[in-house]
Write an enzyme that holds these catalytic residues in place. Structure first.
Site, PDB file in Angstrom:
ATOM      1  N   SER A  79       0.832  -1.197   0.000  1.00  0.00           N
ATOM      2  CA  SER A  79       0.000   0.000   0.000  1.00  0.00           C
ATOM      3  C   SER A  79       0.869   1.252   0.000  1.00  0.00           C
ATOM      4  O   SER A  79       0.359   2.355  -0.052  1.00  0.00           O
ATOM      5  CB  SER A  79      -0.883   0.005   1.242  1.00  0.00           C
ATOM      6  OG  SER A  79      -0.075   0.015   2.390  1.00  0.00           O
ATOM      7  N   GLU A 205      -1.209  -1.370  17.554  1.00  0.00           N
ATOM      8  CA  GLU A 205      -1.945  -1.325  16.290  1.00  0.00           C
ATOM      9  C   GLU A 205      -3.165  -0.426  16.424  1.00  0.00           C
ATOM     10  O   GLU A 205      -3.573  -0.062  17.523  1.00  0.00           O
ATOM     11  CB  GLU A 205      -2.323  -2.742  15.820  1.00  0.00           C
ATOM     12  CG  GLU A 205      -3.176  -3.519  16.768  1.00  0.00           C
ATOM     13  CD  GLU A 205      -3.373  -4.970  16.322  1.00  0.00           C
ATOM     14  OE1 GLU A 205      -2.934  -5.368  15.239  1.00  0.00           O
ATOM     15  OE2 GLU A 205      -4.005  -5.709  17.091  1.00  0.00           O
ATOM     16  N   GLY A 209      -8.281  -2.033  13.820  1.00  0.00           N
ATOM     17  CA  GLY A 209      -7.752  -3.272  13.244  1.00  0.00           C
ATOM     18  C   GLY A 209      -6.910  -4.021  14.244  1.00  0.00           C
ATOM     19  O   GLY A 209      -5.692  -4.098  14.123  1.00  0.00           O
TER      20      GLY A 209
END
Ligand SMILES: *Cc1c(COP(=O)(O)O)cnc(C)c1O
Length: 320
Positions: A79, A205, A209
């Site tokens: 990404s 995190e 998610g």
């Protein structure tokens, strides 16, 4: 079959990337220390080559290519930061690179990948499977696939950042590490196992998610949908197999922070330390700043993982 990676593998990676990767600075801030009530050492991978720690793993992986692999080139899906890391490392090695990127990847990351000479192929991250596309294209073209995190050479390359931090900051009680697919966290855990056996290693995190947290608690890799978060470097649906093998062995805990906490932390870095840090790069620091994990009175290492964020996006997020 998963390999059992060791600290010595990180040492070998460090020797391979020496002279190519920057040994990034370790900074401190009395203001941050006062707010967190701790002694915090920031490992600034936002000023690594191409703007993130990902250069370490990509360069390490390509440095191990055989002549035949070099002739065909490297392929990956990413990404953003791993795309740039592979494109730059391939250019330095004088080999071809093909990068499969999501259509909605940050413009800055797409542009930089192209500027480093990578061939970019777009896919839709919500409807298409990048791992399948990657495997098929790699086979068709004879190129070697180096995925963004689930690969021993990538993990060991990423571990060199924590290795340098332990060497420069002295003894640490806690190490806070941004977590996406687990390359940086697994590599950091290996570094800690060799250099700081008593240091707690904690993955951080995005709240949206928390598959890593679920996975650690369950003892198996948990898959989730694409998380909705500003931390675009951590929008992964599951951690890697090689990564999980190391993480379950040596990582003490995985905690989460909210997007609002990431924005607060980005503002802190910009205002107080004159640093541009991308949202994902703030994960570890946000956990310390907002007391998400116990750091009071401790010596804390924080990996600032990257600084690649479009300036317009940055201004929008910090409300400038
Ligand atoms: C890739 C990335 C992460 C997550 O790293 P993983 O190895 O996938 O866990 C964190 N921060 C930044 C800036 C990244 O580019």
């Amino acid at each position: 079959m998963t390999t059992s990676l060791q600290y010595s593998d990180v040492e070998q990676a460090a020797a391979r990337i020496e002279g190519a990767a920057h040994r990034t600075p370790v900074l401190t801030s009395t203001t941050f220390d006062a707010r967190a009530n701790a002694n915090v050492f920031f490992k600034c991978e936002n000023v690594q080559r191409m703007g993130a720690f990902k250069f370490r793993g990509a360069y390490n992986a390509i440095a191990r290519f055989t002549d035949a692999q070099r002739a065909a080139g490297v392929l990956t899906f990413s990404s953003g930061n791993h795309a740039q890391a592979i494109a730059l490392s391939a250019r330095l090695a004088g080999i071809r690179a093909t990068i499969i990127m999501p259509k909605d990847a940050p413009a800055l990351k797409v542009q930089a990948t192209k500027e480093y000479g990578g061939e970019v192929i777009f896919y839709d991250r919500y409807t298409e499977n990048r791992e399948e596309i990657g495997r098929r294209l790699a086979e068709e073209r004879g190129m070697t696939l180096i995925p963004p995190y689930d690969h021993p050479d990538v993990i060991c390359g990423q571990g060199t950042a924590a290795k340098e931090l332990f060497e420069n900051a002295g003894p640490l009680d806690v190490l806070l590490v941004p977590l996406g697919g687990g390359g940086l966290l697994a590599g950091s855990a290996l570094a800690a196992s060799g250099l700081a056996p008593d240091c707690k290693v904690i993955g951080v995190e995005p709240e949206a998610g928390n598959d890593g947290q679920q996975s650690l608690r369950k003892g198996e890799i948990v898959h989730i949908g694409v998380p909705d978060t500003i931390a675009d470097g951590a929008m992964v649906t599951h951690i890697g197999t090689h990564n999980f093998e190391v993480i379950r062995r040596r990582v003490d805990d995985i905690v989460t922070v909210s997007d609002a906490q990431l924005v607060e932390t980005m503002k802190f870095f910009a205002e107080r330390m004159k640093m541009v840090v991308e949202p994902t790069g703030c994960l570890g620091a946000a956990a310390a700043l907002h007391g998400v994990t116990q750091v009071a009175g401790k010596r804390v290492g924080v990996l600032i993982s990257g600084g690649n964020v479009d300036l317009s996006r940055f201004a929008q997020l910090v409300g400038a």
